[in-house]
Structures are given as C-alpha cells and as structure tokens.
Scaffold this active site. Structure first.
Site, mmCIF file in Angstrom:
data_model
loop_
_atom_site.group_PDB
_atom_site.id
_atom_site.type_symbol
_atom_site.label_atom_id
_atom_site.label_comp_id
_atom_site.label_asym_id
_atom_site.label_seq_id
_atom_site.Cartn_x
_atom_site.Cartn_y
_atom_site.Cartn_z
ATOM 1 N N ASN A 1 5.483 0.683 9.098
ATOM 2 C CA ASN A 1 5.731 -0.569 8.373
ATOM 3 C C ASN A 1 7.094 -1.167 8.729
ATOM 4 O O ASN A 1 7.975 -0.448 9.162
ATOM 5 C CB ASN A 1 5.658 -0.301 6.859
ATOM 6 C CG ASN A 1 4.234 -0.368 6.357
ATOM 7 O OD1 ASN A 1 3.487 -1.263 6.736
ATOM 8 N ND2 ASN A 1 3.849 0.575 5.505
ATOM 9 N N GLY B 1 6.410 13.563 10.547
ATOM 10 C CA GLY B 1 6.637 12.868 9.279
ATOM 11 C C GLY B 1 5.516 13.095 8.282
ATOM 12 O O GLY B 1 4.554 13.827 8.550
ATOM 13 N N ARG C 1 -8.639 1.463 -0.124
ATOM 14 C CA ARG C 1 -8.179 1.268 -1.505
ATOM 15 C C ARG C 1 -9.087 0.297 -2.244
ATOM 16 O O ARG C 1 -9.451 0.539 -3.405
ATOM 17 C CB ARG C 1 -6.748 0.726 -1.497
ATOM 18 C CG ARG C 1 -5.698 1.767 -1.177
ATOM 19 C CD ARG C 1 -4.346 1.130 -0.939
ATOM 20 N NE ARG C 1 -3.273 2.123 -0.933
ATOM 21 C CZ ARG C 1 -2.090 1.925 -0.365
ATOM 22 N NH1 ARG C 1 -1.821 0.787 0.251
ATOM 23 N NH2 ARG C 1 -1.163 2.865 -0.414
ATOM 24 N N HIS D 1 -0.632 -6.852 5.933
ATOM 25 C CA HIS D 1 -0.572 -5.497 5.374
ATOM 26 C C HIS D 1 0.614 -5.322 4.432
ATOM 27 O O HIS D 1 1.209 -4.264 4.353
ATOM 28 C CB HIS D 1 -0.518 -4.469 6.519
ATOM 29 C CG HIS D 1 -0.608 -3.039 6.063
ATOM 30 N ND1 HIS D 1 -1.653 -2.566 5.285
ATOM 31 C CD2 HIS D 1 0.214 -1.976 6.270
ATOM 32 C CE1 HIS D 1 -1.455 -1.274 5.042
ATOM 33 N NE2 HIS D 1 -0.329 -0.896 5.629
#
Length: 314
Positions: A119, A10, A153, A177
């Site tokens: 996720n 992926g 981030r 998250h």
C-alpha cells in the site's frame, strides 16, 4: 511455473508463503525474498510442509536470484499501517521500496506478471508502471494492483448480514483500494438470485467495506494490519493468474490500466489468460447511488495515481 514473493518475511509475506506452499499447483517453484536475514529460514520452515511445491529463500539487498525465471512476482514489501495512519501515510516509505524492487524486475524478469500488494496500491501501481515504462518493458496487461481482498470482504460481510452461504455470494468491487475509492456494487450482488438491500444497508455496508482495513488495524491495537486475510486474497489472485498463464480463462478483480474511462488505473473485472489481462470486462449497470459514488471517487483516485507518476518522473 515460478512465483516470487518480495517481502516474504513480513506479516503478509509469511502468511502468503504458507498459503502458496499449500495452494499452488504441483511442480511450481516458489522463491521467497526479503531484506531480512530470517527469509531463508521462512523458506526452510514452509518447505517441511508436504506438498509438491519447491521453496527457496533469499535474503539481503539483491532480489535477483529470486526473480530469475519468475512468471509471477508478488510484491508485499514495505511497512504496515499503524493506528492513526491511513494508506497515504505509507507512501513516504513504501514508494521507494516498490520503485527499487520494480527496477530489478525490469532487468531480471521483464516479461513476468507483477501483482502489487504494497500500500497505497492506488499509487504504488502507478509507480511500478512508470518505472517499467522508463526501462522500456512496460506491458499494461501484466501489471496488477491486488484488490481481491475488497471482494472477499464484501462477500463475507454480505453473507453475514443476509444469512447466506458465503461460498455462493458474489459481489463486484470496482475503483481503487483505499477509502472512498473502494466501491462494492451491491446492486449487482447475487447468490442464486439478486440480493436486495435497503438504502440504509447499502450505505452501512459500503462504509464498512471501505473502512475494513482500518477495522483490522484498530482491532490489532498497534500490532499490525490486515495480513492474514490479505495473504489469502493474494494467494487466490496468484492462483488465478497462473491458471490464465497455463491457458485457462479466469475472471478476477484487479486494479489495472484500462481504457481510461474513469482514471488511468481502475479496479474492475478482467479476463486473465496467456498474456495476463486478455480482456477488460464491463462493470455493468450502476445504481444511482453507485454512479454518484464513482463520480465522487474519481478526483481522489486520479490524485493518488498522479502522486505515483510524479514520484518517478518528477
């Protein structure tokens, strides 16, 4: 040491395979697995990069050969977000994928550390825990939700805003998250000294960090989600876990089963060592804004966790 990546064909998986080939300690074995037939080719491709990391790829329905003897398993398998989807929309597809892979982990390498990237992490980690528990092999010190991208981030955005050297900026991030469950502790951000923010900066930065995944999804205009930055965050996490497993003391942020003060699973600083999580570290003193944000996120986080538990237990 052996690291297995499940979902290696992926967007995250291929980038992660590349970074691990470049960054893992010499002598590490890297196993790449995905249902997609291209996976052995991904392994051949990265194997041409001259580092002392041995790579083998496996495709098909059964990840067993990739998992045999693994010390660390990283799971990035699943579908990516598209514009208009939030992480919970992914649940319907990704929940079953994570459950099936963790069932294999439970039988093939039950003592491995497991890092969940797929996720919605708030929920998929709970699924993994319940599957391992049903199999009688759950060790909460060895199961992690990989939330280090939220830290990367935060440090990037703070450095940009304040004109700091990003290598020296440190920002703790706690909670979960996704969305409001991501809480950067800007009151504890520091370079050499504490970094000060106005109330407006705190509100704007917090919102940007919470919505950074969506920022990437929209910018890619239907062409994917945050794959490259996520892969770098996962590679950093993998290096930290392996350092711990070889006896170094390392501090990393991860979504783990803790003492249940806020919710069963909570992203916080942990000290990694020979057994995975050796110690849960304190989150420190929160500002009034942060305290309010923690209290506001708890119902969402608990609901996300419960969704995962019920998926396995009915």
């Amino acid at each position: 040491m052996k690291v297995a990546v499940l979902g290696a064909a992926g967007g995250i998986g291929q980038a992660l395979a590349l970074l691990l080939k470049l960054q893992l300690p010499a002598g590490t074995n890297l196993a790449l697995y995905d249902i997609a037939p291209v996976t052995p080719g991904v392994a051949v491709d990265v194997s041409h990069i001259p580092t002392a990391v041995k790579v083998v790829g496996y495709a098909g329905e059964d990840p067993t050969p990739a998992l045999e003897g693994a010390n660390l398993v990283l799971i990035s398998a699943g579908v990516a977000r598209k514009p208009g989807m939030d992480r919970s929309d992914l649940f319907n597809i990704n929940a079953g994928i994570v459950r099936n892979l963790i069932e294999k982990v439970a039988t093939v390498c039950p003592t491995a550390c497991v890092g969940i990237i797929t996720n919605p992490v708030n929920t998929t980690v709970a699924i993994a825990a319940e599957v391992l528990k049903k199999a009688g092999v759950y060790d909460k010190r060895k199961l992690f939700g990989v939330t280090s991208l939220d830290v990367l981030r935060s440090e990037t955005f703070v450095a940009e805003l304040k004109g700091k050297d990003v290598n020296d900026v440190k920002v703790p991030v706690i909670g979960g998250h996704s969305g409001v469950t991501i809480l950067p502790l800007l009151s504890q951000a520091f370079e050499e000294d504490k970094i000060d923010f106005t109330a407006e900066e705190v509100a704007a930065l917090t919102k940007r960090i919470q919505n950074a995944g969506t920022e990437v999804v929209e910018a890619k205009a239907g062409g994917g989600s945050a794959t490259l930055s996520m892969a770098q965050a996962a590679a950093r996490f993998a290096r930290s876990v392996l350092k711990g497993l070889t006896g170094e003391q390392v501090v990393e942020y991860a979504y783990v089963e803790g003492n249940g003060e806020y919710a069963r699973f909570f992203a916080q600083p942990v000290r990694l060592g020979l057994n995975g999580v050796e110690e849960l570290l304190p989150i420190g003193t929160l500002s009034a804004y942060e305290e309010e944000a923690v209290q506001a996120m708890i119902p969402t986080l608990k609901a996300d966790i419960e969704l995962g538990e019920k998926f396995v237990n009915g």
